[in-house]
Design a protein around this motif. Structure first.
Motif, PDB file in Angstrom:
ATOM      1  N   ILE A 158     -28.566  12.876  83.900  1.00 18.74           N
ATOM      2  CA  ILE A 158     -27.189  12.500  84.246  1.00 18.74           C
ATOM      3  C   ILE A 158     -27.193  11.530  85.420  1.00 18.74           C
ATOM      4  CG2 ILE A 158     -24.979  13.339  85.100  1.00 18.74           C
ATOM      5  CD1 ILE A 158     -25.465  15.939  83.762  1.00 18.74           C
ATOM      6  N   HIS A 159     -26.486  10.434  85.252  1.00 24.93           N
ATOM      7  CA  HIS A 159     -26.245   9.493  86.341  1.00 24.93           C
ATOM      8  C   HIS A 159     -24.736   9.251  86.379  1.00 24.93           C
ATOM      9  CE1 HIS A 159     -27.644   6.264  89.124  1.00 24.93           C
ATOM     10  NE2 HIS A 159     -26.455   5.774  88.831  1.00 24.93           N
ATOM     11  N   VAL A 160     -24.034  10.017  87.181  1.00 26.97           N
ATOM     12  CA  VAL A 160     -22.568  10.016  87.257  1.00 26.97           C
ATOM     13  C   VAL A 160     -21.995  10.359  85.869  1.00 26.97           C
ATOM     14  CG1 VAL A 160     -20.526   8.841  88.102  1.00 26.97           C
ATOM     15  CG2 VAL A 160     -22.746   8.270  89.075  1.00 26.97           C
ATOM     16  N   ASP A 161     -21.516   9.343  85.118  1.00 30.15           N
ATOM     17  CA  ASP A 161     -20.945   9.624  83.800  1.00 30.15           C
ATOM     18  C   ASP A 161     -21.834   9.143  82.659  1.00 30.15           C
ATOM     19  OD1 ASP A 161     -20.595   6.970  84.371  1.00 30.15           O
ATOM     20  OD2 ASP A 161     -18.558   6.828  83.577  1.00 30.15           O
ATOM     21  N   ASP A 162     -23.039   8.673  82.971  1.00 30.70           N
ATOM     22  CA  ASP A 162     -23.979   8.207  81.952  1.00 30.70           C
ATOM     23  C   ASP A 162     -24.960   9.321  81.606  1.00 30.70           C
ATOM     24  OD1 ASP A 162     -22.971   5.572  81.720  1.00 30.70           O
ATOM     25  OD2 ASP A 162     -23.949   5.046  83.608  1.00 30.70           O
ATOM     26  N   LEU A 163     -25.054   9.659  80.329  1.00 33.35           N
ATOM     27  CA  LEU A 163     -25.906  10.752  79.863  1.00 33.35           C
ATOM     28  C   LEU A 163     -27.100  10.207  79.095  1.00 33.35           C
ATOM     29  CD1 LEU A 163     -23.113  13.125  78.465  1.00 33.35           C
ATOM     30  CD2 LEU A 163     -23.954  12.933  80.813  1.00 33.35           C
ATOM     31  N   LEU A 199     -11.319  11.402  86.007  1.00 35.19           N
ATOM     32  CA  LEU A 199     -10.026  11.990  85.660  1.00 35.19           C
ATOM     33  C   LEU A 199     -10.200  13.327  84.947  1.00 35.19           C
ATOM     34  CD1 LEU A 199      -8.072   8.829  84.460  1.00 35.19           C
ATOM     35  CD2 LEU A 199      -7.827  10.045  86.624  1.00 35.19           C
ATOM     36  N   ASN A 200     -11.405  13.575  84.434  1.00 38.02           N
ATOM     37  CA  ASN A 200     -11.700  14.856  83.813  1.00 38.02           C
ATOM     38  C   ASN A 200     -12.370  15.819  84.789  1.00 38.02           C
ATOM     39  OD1 ASN A 200     -11.037  14.804  80.794  1.00 38.02           O
ATOM     40  ND2 ASN A 200     -12.086  12.853  81.068  1.00 38.02           N
ATOM     41  N   GLY A 201     -12.452  15.407  86.040  1.00 36.06           N
ATOM     42  CA  GLY A 201     -13.058  16.249  87.057  1.00 36.06           C
ATOM     43  C   GLY A 201     -12.089  17.284  87.588  1.00 36.06           C
ATOM     44  N   SER A 235     -14.737  11.007  94.766  1.00 35.89           N
ATOM     45  CA  SER A 235     -14.677  11.234  93.313  1.00 35.89           C
ATOM     46  C   SER A 235     -16.041  11.571  92.709  1.00 35.89           C
ATOM     47  CB  SER A 235     -14.070  10.023  92.610  1.00 35.89           C
ATOM     48  OG  SER A 235     -12.691   9.916  92.884  1.00 35.89           O
ATOM     49  N   PRO A 236     -17.112  10.826  93.050  1.00 31.90           N
ATOM     50  CA  PRO A 236     -18.421  11.162  92.463  1.00 31.90           C
ATOM     51  C   PRO A 236     -18.871  12.578  92.806  1.00 31.90           C
ATOM     52  CG  PRO A 236     -18.491   8.966  93.421  1.00 31.90           C
ATOM     53  CD  PRO A 236     -17.194   9.583  93.847  1.00 31.90           C
ATOM     54  N   ARG A 237     -18.623  13.027  94.031  1.00 28.06           N
ATOM     55  CA  ARG A 237     -19.033  14.372  94.421  1.00 28.06           C
ATOM     56  C   ARG A 237     -18.243  15.431  93.639  1.00 28.06           C
ATOM     57  NH1 ARG A 237     -21.470  17.192  98.642  1.00 28.06           N
ATOM     58  NH2 ARG A 237     -20.498  19.198  99.137  1.00 28.06           N
ATOM     59  N   GLY A 238     -16.941  15.205  93.497  1.00 20.45           N
ATOM     60  CA  GLY A 238     -16.128  16.147  92.743  1.00 20.45           C
ATOM     61  C   GLY A 238     -16.559  16.249  91.299  1.00 20.45           C
ATOM     62  N   TRP A 239     -16.880  15.094  90.691  1.00 24.32           N
ATOM     63  CA  TRP A 239     -17.325  15.084  89.297  1.00 24.32           C
ATOM     64  C   TRP A 239     -18.684  15.764  89.153  1.00 24.32           C
ATOM     65  CZ3 TRP A 239     -16.595  15.210  84.456  1.00 24.32           C
ATOM     66  CH2 TRP A 239     -17.570  14.817  83.549  1.00 24.32           C
ATOM     67  N   TRP A 240     -19.574  15.533  90.098  1.00 24.05           N
ATOM     68  CA  TRP A 240     -20.902  16.147  90.034  1.00 24.05           C
ATOM     69  C   TRP A 240     -20.791  17.672  90.055  1.00 24.05           C
ATOM     70  CZ3 TRP A 240     -25.518  16.366  88.487  1.00 24.05           C
ATOM     71  CH2 TRP A 240     -26.510  17.134  89.117  1.00 24.05           C
ATOM     72  N   GLY A 241     -19.943  18.203  90.925  1.00 28.14           N
ATOM     73  CA  GLY A 241     -19.748  19.649  90.957  1.00 28.14           C
ATOM     74  C   GLY A 241     -19.151  20.176  89.663  1.00 28.14           C
ATOM     75  N   THR A 248     -19.096  13.080 100.771  1.00 28.55           N
ATOM     76  CA  THR A 248     -19.155  12.100  99.684  1.00 28.55           C
ATOM     77  C   THR A 248     -20.495  12.073  98.957  1.00 28.55           C
ATOM     78  OG1 THR A 248     -19.868  10.368 101.227  1.00 28.55           O
ATOM     79  CG2 THR A 248     -17.496  10.618 100.863  1.00 28.55           C
ATOM     80  N   ASN A 249     -21.463  12.858  99.424  1.00 31.66           N
ATOM     81  CA  ASN A 249     -22.781  12.793  98.795  1.00 31.66           C
ATOM     82  C   ASN A 249     -22.735  13.384  97.389  1.00 31.66           C
ATOM     83  OD1 ASN A 249     -22.339  15.277 100.330  1.00 31.66           O
ATOM     84  ND2 ASN A 249     -24.337  15.909  99.535  1.00 31.66           N
ATOM     85  N   ALA A 250     -23.345  12.679  96.442  1.00 32.88           N
ATOM     86  CA  ALA A 250     -23.414  13.130  95.053  1.00 32.88           C
ATOM     87  C   ALA A 250     -24.748  12.693  94.474  1.00 32.88           C
ATOM     88  CB  ALA A 250     -22.262  12.551  94.232  1.00 32.88           C
ATOM     89  N   ARG A 251     -25.321  13.512  93.615  1.00 35.47           N
ATOM     90  CA  ARG A 251     -26.640  13.251  93.053  1.00 35.47           C
ATOM     91  C   ARG A 251     -26.601  12.160  91.984  1.00 35.47           C
ATOM     92  NH1 ARG A 251     -31.344  15.309  95.392  1.00 35.47           N
ATOM     93  NH2 ARG A 251     -30.760  17.143  96.571  1.00 35.47           N
ATOM     94  N   THR A 252     -27.671  11.357  91.925  1.00 35.16           N
ATOM     95  CA  THR A 252     -27.888  10.416  90.826  1.00 35.16           C
ATOM     96  C   THR A 252     -29.347  10.542  90.391  1.00 35.16           C
ATOM     97  OG1 THR A 252     -28.357   8.641  92.422  1.00 35.16           O
ATOM     98  CG2 THR A 252     -26.118   8.762  91.533  1.00 35.16           C
TER      99      THR A 252
END
Length: 486
Positions: free
Chosen positions: A162-167, A69-71, A108-114, A30-34
């Motif tokens: 990038i912070h999850v979906d915030d650019l 959902l776009n991941g 979900s956050p990890r999948g989106w980050w990748g 579940t780890n994802a970068r912020t």
């Protein structure tokens, strides 16, 4: 929209699921970068320092619509029940099959980050007969440097955070607009706001005098005091309801102190150390922090223009015994004056009337330290006037047992030096677009774990990228041979 009633509200809704009920949750990565606070402030500092250029720098914020959902497709079998109220057009009791990431799923956050890393690796920005690409910063992989594709050794000409979906995009206005166009072509970005926007709960305003960052709206909407009965005494334990409210208040204060209010950091740190079994006097201490935050809610972080070709890193550090008087029998070669000893005791600490455990050993002696790091014009170190901006700060209980004020100050000095060296490496790496180690900048053979790990991570990413490209070339070649044979 929050600041002006004249702007029409825009409806927004999203599907959220109870990810804690996911049967696969204990076994998922579940780890994802912020993005880090230092990275955000450093990017904004560059924007503040480049307002006088022929093409002034701007900062722009945008968010990716329905990011999860776009991941990438979900790589497991998972079904979702309907809400209790049901869904129009669906048969009662029917299930959804989950195909993509959804808000609430722990992975979900990890999948989106990748996914977004791969998307950004393919983006090309065309501007003034030059093609640019995005390269991750070694010390913060959530920062992407906009570099010349033909000359990647040159310093970055812009940045994307990038912070999850915030650019967060930054660069000369015309180049930044080109970057946003390229991002819009690859990602469903709702809208971009230039030089005045909210990012990660903070309001950012860019003008010719620099950049201001504040959380007035957050403070006004999230902070509250804990109710205390008139019959309750300071040493009474908090009720269950007060315990919950106190944790919520400290949580809100913690975010505020960590983003824009260094003045609250020491108090919040001590309040956090007392939140497991709070007394009524601890609730009063939390309330005092809330009132202080509210009284100065309009104050902001001010990032002023600094000469990026000649700057200094200033490290301020301090320490204090938070609960006890100086010990006797100190080493006579390392003693402070009596007034300095008294200055090293925190009289308004919540530990004044209780024992405080150190982080190590069964000691009743514990000390608090604080560190503040600033970027300043080099003239400041020679007694002349110049601009300076706060880039980093922290306050915490010292891990080691310090049996004198001098020992606590020494530990704080060590923290200040190490943090200052890291900030210097980070900022220089950001400006140059390549990893700058401590020894590269000062000639000292000091090893700093975070910087060494960044170098290791960068090397592994290069190896992975090389292996991926080799695999693509091999499979492409095999496909071509097959076509020829056919």
């Amino acid at each position: 929209r929050k600041l002006s009633k004249d702007i029409e509200w825009r409806p927004k809704a999203r599907l959220v699921v109870g990810g804690h009920k996911d049967p696969d949750a204990p076994y998922l990565a579940t780890n994802a970068r912020t993005i880090s606070r230092l990275a955000v402030l450093s990017i904004l500092q560059v924007v503040a320092s480049r307002q006088k250029q022929e093409d002034p720098w701007i900062a722009s914020a945008g968010d990716v619509a329905s990011a999860f959902l776009n991941g990438p497709p979900l790589q497991r079998l998972l079904y979702l029940q309907q809400p209790a109220s049901g869904v129009a057009g669906m048969e009662k009791g029917a299930l959804w099959k989950v195909e993509k990431g959804i808000f609430g799923l722990v992975d979900s956050p990890r999948g989106w980050w990748g996914e977004i890393k791969d998307i950004l690796a393919e983006i090309r920005v065309h501007w003034r007969e030059t093609t640019f690409f995005l390269e991750q910063l070694a010390l913060d992989p959530c920062v992407f440097c906009l570099k010349d594709l033909a000359h990647p050794e040159l310093p970055p000409q812009g940045y994307l955070g990038i912070h999850v979906d915030d650019l967060l995009a930054a660069g000369p206005r015309s180049l930044c607009d080109a970057l946003k166009d390229s991002l819009n072509a690859a990602l469903p970005v709702d809208e971009w706001l230039d030089n005045q926007f909210e990012y990660l709960g903070s309001r950012v305003v860019v003008d010719e005098d620099g950049v201001t960052v504040d959380q007035e709206l957050y403070t006004s909407g999230r902070l509250f005091t804990v109710d205390i009965g008139k019959e309750q005494h300071d040493l009474d334990p908090a009720t269950r309801e007060q315990y919950i409210d106190n944790m919520s208040a400290i949580g809100a204060l913690s975010w505020l102190a960590s983003q824009t209010r260094p003045d609250l950091q020491a108090g919040v740190s001590m309040a956090q150390q007392l939140q497991r079994q709070p007394l009524v006097e601890d609730l009063r201490f939390t309330n005092s922090l809330v009132k202080k935050a509210w009284a100065h809610r309009e104050e902001s972080m001010r990032l002023k223009p600094v000469d990026l070709t000649s700057f200094e890193i200033l490290a301020y550090h301090d320490a204090a015994w938070a609960n006890t008087k100086p010990a006797t029998g100190q080493d006579p070669d390392f003693m402070l004056y009596a007034e300095d000893e008294l200055d090293g005791i925190m009289e308004d600490s919540p530990f004044k009337n209780k024992e405080r455990k150190a982080k190590r050993l069964a000691s009743k002696v514990a000390s608090q330290f604080g560190v503040l790091i600033m970027l300043a014009d080099s003239e400041c170190t020679f007694g002349e006037e110049g601009n300076a901006s706060i880039l980093e700060w922290r306050s915490a209980s010292i891990k080691r047992v310090c049996r004198s004020t001098f020992a606590a100050e020494t530990m704080a000095c060590s923290e200040g030096l190490e943090t200052g060296q890291y900030v210097r490496s980070f900022f220089c790496s950001l400006l140059e677009g390549r990893l700058r180690r401590v020894e590269d900048l000062h000639g000292q053979h000091l090893r700093r774990l975070a910087i060494d790990l960044a170098a290791l991570r960068q090397s592994l990413n290069w190896e992975k990228r090389g292996a991926t490209n080799a695999y693509r070339r091999r499979t492409s070649s095999q496909a071509s041979e097959k076509d020829v044979g056919t």
